[in-house]
Design a protein around this motif. Structure first.
Motif, PDB file in Angstrom:
ATOM      1  N   ALA A 126       0.826  -1.206   0.000  1.00 16.74           N
ATOM      2  CA  ALA A 126       0.000   0.000   0.000  1.00 16.74           C
ATOM      3  C   ALA A 126       0.862   1.257   0.000  1.00 16.74           C
ATOM      4  O   ALA A 126       0.589   2.214  -0.744  1.00 16.74           O
ATOM      5  CB  ALA A 126      -0.929  -0.009   1.214  1.00 16.74           C
ATOM      6  N   ARG A 127       1.902   1.262   0.813  1.00 12.83           N
ATOM      7  CA  ARG A 127       2.750   2.452   0.898  1.00 12.83           C
ATOM      8  C   ARG A 127       3.539   2.673  -0.388  1.00 12.83           C
ATOM      9  O   ARG A 127       3.715   3.817  -0.842  1.00 12.83           O
ATOM     10  CB  ARG A 127       3.667   2.346   2.117  1.00 12.83           C
ATOM     11  N   VAL A 128       4.037   1.602  -0.983  1.00 14.09           N
ATOM     12  CA  VAL A 128       4.805   1.744  -2.220  1.00 14.09           C
ATOM     13  C   VAL A 128       3.920   2.266  -3.345  1.00 14.09           C
ATOM     14  O   VAL A 128       4.303   3.192  -4.067  1.00 14.09           O
ATOM     15  CB  VAL A 128       5.445   0.393  -2.617  1.00 14.09           C
ATOM     16  N   LEU A 129       2.743   1.689  -3.515  1.00 14.50           N
ATOM     17  CA  LEU A 129       1.858   2.138  -4.590  1.00 14.50           C
ATOM     18  C   LEU A 129       1.443   3.586  -4.401  1.00 14.50           C
ATOM     19  O   LEU A 129       1.348   4.361  -5.370  1.00 14.50           O
ATOM     20  CB  LEU A 129       0.629   1.228  -4.658  1.00 14.50           C
ATOM     21  N   THR A 130       1.224   3.990  -3.156  1.00 17.03           N
ATOM     22  CA  THR A 130       0.835   5.375  -2.878  1.00 17.03           C
ATOM     23  C   THR A 130       1.951   6.339  -3.247  1.00 17.03           C
ATOM     24  O   THR A 130       1.716   7.365  -3.913  1.00 17.03           O
ATOM     25  CB  THR A 130       0.469   5.536  -1.394  1.00 17.03           C
ATOM     26  N   ILE A 131       3.163   6.050  -2.840  1.00 17.89           N
ATOM     27  CA  ILE A 131       4.271   6.978  -3.093  1.00 17.89           C
ATOM     28  C   ILE A 131       4.630   6.995  -4.575  1.00 17.89           C
ATOM     29  O   ILE A 131       5.006   8.039  -5.120  1.00 17.89           O
ATOM     30  CB  ILE A 131       5.498   6.659  -2.213  1.00 17.89           C
ATOM     31  N   LEU A 132       4.489   5.856  -5.275  1.00 15.06           N
ATOM     32  CA  LEU A 132       4.769   5.850  -6.709  1.00 15.06           C
ATOM     33  C   LEU A 132       3.769   6.715  -7.463  1.00 15.06           C
ATOM     34  O   LEU A 132       4.136   7.418  -8.420  1.00 15.06           O
ATOM     35  CB  LEU A 132       4.752   4.418  -7.248  1.00 15.06           C
ATOM     36  N   GLU A 133       2.521   6.687  -7.073  1.00 14.35           N
ATOM     37  CA  GLU A 133       1.541   7.573  -7.689  1.00 14.35           C
ATOM     38  C   GLU A 133       1.890   9.031  -7.425  1.00 14.35           C
ATOM     39  O   GLU A 133       1.763   9.888  -8.306  1.00 14.35           O
ATOM     40  CB  GLU A 133       0.138   7.257  -7.153  1.00 14.35           C
ATOM     41  N   GLU A 134       2.348   9.300  -6.220  1.00 12.86           N
ATOM     42  CA  GLU A 134       2.663  10.681  -5.848  1.00 12.86           C
ATOM     43  C   GLU A 134       3.799  11.247  -6.693  1.00 12.86           C
ATOM     44  O   GLU A 134       3.787  12.434  -7.040  1.00 12.86           O
ATOM     45  CB  GLU A 134       3.040  10.743  -4.360  1.00 12.86           C
ATOM     46  N   VAL A 135       4.799  10.406  -7.018  1.00 16.68           N
ATOM     47  CA  VAL A 135       5.940  10.888  -7.803  1.00 16.68           C
ATOM     48  C   VAL A 135       5.729  10.671  -9.302  1.00 16.68           C
ATOM     49  O   VAL A 135       6.636  10.893 -10.109  1.00 16.68           O
ATOM     50  CB  VAL A 135       7.262  10.238  -7.355  1.00 16.68           C
ATOM     51  N   GLY A 136       4.521  10.243  -9.689  1.00 16.50           N
ATOM     52  CA  GLY A 136       4.201  10.120 -11.101  1.00 16.50           C
ATOM     53  C   GLY A 136       4.722   8.874 -11.780  1.00 16.50           C
ATOM     54  O   GLY A 136       4.930   8.868 -13.006  1.00 16.50           O
ATOM     55  N   LEU A 137       4.917   7.800 -11.019  1.00 18.94           N
ATOM     56  CA  LEU A 137       5.469   6.571 -11.590  1.00 18.94           C
ATOM     57  C   LEU A 137       4.561   5.363 -11.378  1.00 18.94           C
ATOM     58  O   LEU A 137       5.016   4.219 -11.464  1.00 18.94           O
ATOM     59  CB  LEU A 137       6.849   6.271 -10.976  1.00 18.94           C
ATOM     60  N   GLY A 138       3.302   5.607 -11.130  1.00 20.14           N
ATOM     61  CA  GLY A 138       2.396   4.499 -10.880  1.00 20.14           C
ATOM     62  C   GLY A 138       2.343   3.493 -12.014  1.00 20.14           C
ATOM     63  O   GLY A 138       2.195   2.288 -11.787  1.00 20.14           O
ATOM     64  N   GLU A 139       2.486   3.979 -13.263  1.00 12.69           N
ATOM     65  CA  GLU A 139       2.418   3.080 -14.417  1.00 12.69           C
ATOM     66  C   GLU A 139       3.747   2.391 -14.708  1.00 12.69           C
ATOM     67  O   GLU A 139       3.815   1.559 -15.628  1.00 12.69           O
ATOM     68  CB  GLU A 139       1.968   3.866 -15.648  1.00 12.69           C
ATOM     69  N   HIS A 140       4.774   2.723 -13.948  1.00 16.94           N
ATOM     70  CA  HIS A 140       6.104   2.155 -14.209  1.00 16.94           C
ATOM     71  C   HIS A 140       6.551   1.186 -13.116  1.00 16.94           C
ATOM     72  O   HIS A 140       7.725   0.832 -13.039  1.00 16.94           O
ATOM     73  CB  HIS A 140       7.136   3.286 -14.331  1.00 16.94           C
ATOM     74  N   ALA A 141       5.638   0.740 -12.276  1.00 21.27           N
ATOM     75  CA  ALA A 141       6.004  -0.061 -11.112  1.00 21.27           C
ATOM     76  C   ALA A 141       6.751  -1.331 -11.474  1.00 21.27           C
ATOM     77  O   ALA A 141       7.632  -1.789 -10.731  1.00 21.27           O
ATOM     78  CB  ALA A 141       4.758  -0.408 -10.290  1.00 21.27           C
ATOM     79  N   ARG A 142       6.454  -1.919 -12.617  1.00 22.59           N
ATOM     80  CA  ARG A 142       7.072  -3.195 -12.995  1.00 22.59           C
ATOM     81  C   ARG A 142       8.235  -3.029 -13.963  1.00 22.59           C
ATOM     82  O   ARG A 142       8.797  -4.015 -14.441  1.00 22.59           O
ATOM     83  CB  ARG A 142       6.011  -4.124 -13.608  1.00 22.59           C
ATOM     84  N   HIS A 143       8.630  -1.813 -14.230  1.00 24.30           N
ATOM     85  CA  HIS A 143       9.762  -1.572 -15.119  1.00 24.30           C
ATOM     86  C   HIS A 143      11.079  -1.678 -14.353  1.00 24.30           C
ATOM     87  O   HIS A 143      11.158  -1.330 -13.170  1.00 24.30           O
ATOM     88  CB  HIS A 143       9.660  -0.188 -15.762  1.00 24.30           C
TER      89      HIS A 143
END
Length: 236
Positions: A126-143
């Motif tokens: 939950a924390r990782v997905l939240t912070i990735l969205e905040e920094v604009g990388l939600g769509e790059h999580a698996r890259h």
């Protein structure tokens, strides 16, 4: 003294290095308060003591004299276990060269500090997905990092530093390898993150773009904070 709103306080901190028979004074009685939610820019020429100051603020090196208070408590950096736990739980780091693990994807790189700290898997996700969205990388999580631009890699590094909700984030020349537009975006992101999360950001840089965006600017010269610059606010 340190206390609420002061994640880090240095009092009369001194540090010297020996090279053969020569004694080199790196820091000469530095007093510094790093405030909650503040982006603090640390400037100064090469050899002024910036790296030494960052290492002491990050509880990596111990001063020869003086006191380091982290979240209001004295820290003995020579107590390796105690200092390591303080760094793990309370300090994030952002480096010029990103320091991402190439075989891990974005999600795993950001998650790793939480894994080391023993945070349960559900909370980690939950924390990782939240912070990735905040920094604009939600769509790059698996890259993987090698599939990202330099600016995106630095966003991953910022997310990794913030995901454990630290009191202090230390960054050493974080924009040096970035182009002008991307560097400006990174600095804006760090300032916004400091204000949103309440973390203090201490950033050492020669980059004038940083001083224009910082909440506070201090200059280090020959191991001493220049008094006239110590409380100079950002004008932009």
């Amino acid at each position: 003294m340190g206390g609420p709103g002061l994640p880090l306080t240095l009092s009369q901190v001194r540090k010297t290095y020996r090279m053969g028979q020569h004694v080199i004074p790196a820091l000469q009685g530095v007093d510094l308060q790093v405030r909650q939610g503040q982006l603090l820019a640390l400037t100064g020429p090469s050899g002024s003591g910036k790296s030494t100051l960052l290492n002491i603020c990050g509880l990596i090196d111990a001063p020869d004299a003086g006191q380091v208070l982290f979240q209001g408590e004295h820290v003995d950096v020579n107590d390796v276990i105690a200092a390591t736990l303080r760094r793990r739980d309370g300090i994030g780091f952002v480096f010029q060269n990103f320091n991402l693990v190439p075989v891990m994807n974005v999600f795993e790189n950001v998650e790793y500090p939480l894994f080391v700290a023993g945070v349960p898997s559900g909370e980690r996700r939950a924390r990782v997905l939240t912070i990735l969205e905040e920094v604009g990388l939600g769509e790059h999580a698996r890259h993987r990092p090698d599939a990202l631009s330099g600016g995106q890699r630095q966003r991953v590094a910022i997310a990794r530093a913030l995901v454990k909700q630290p009191a202090l984030v230390i960054a050493d020349e974080p924009t040096a390898s970035l182009d002008t537009v991307t560097a400006g975006q990174m600095l804006d992101l760090m300032r916004a993150s400091a204000h949103k999360h309440g973390a203090a950001f201490l950033i050492a840089s020669h980059d004038e773009r940083l001083t224009r965006r910082a909440d506070r600017v201090i200059a280090l010269r020959d191991g001493v904070i220049v008094p006239s610059d110590e409380e100079r606010p950002c004008l932009a």
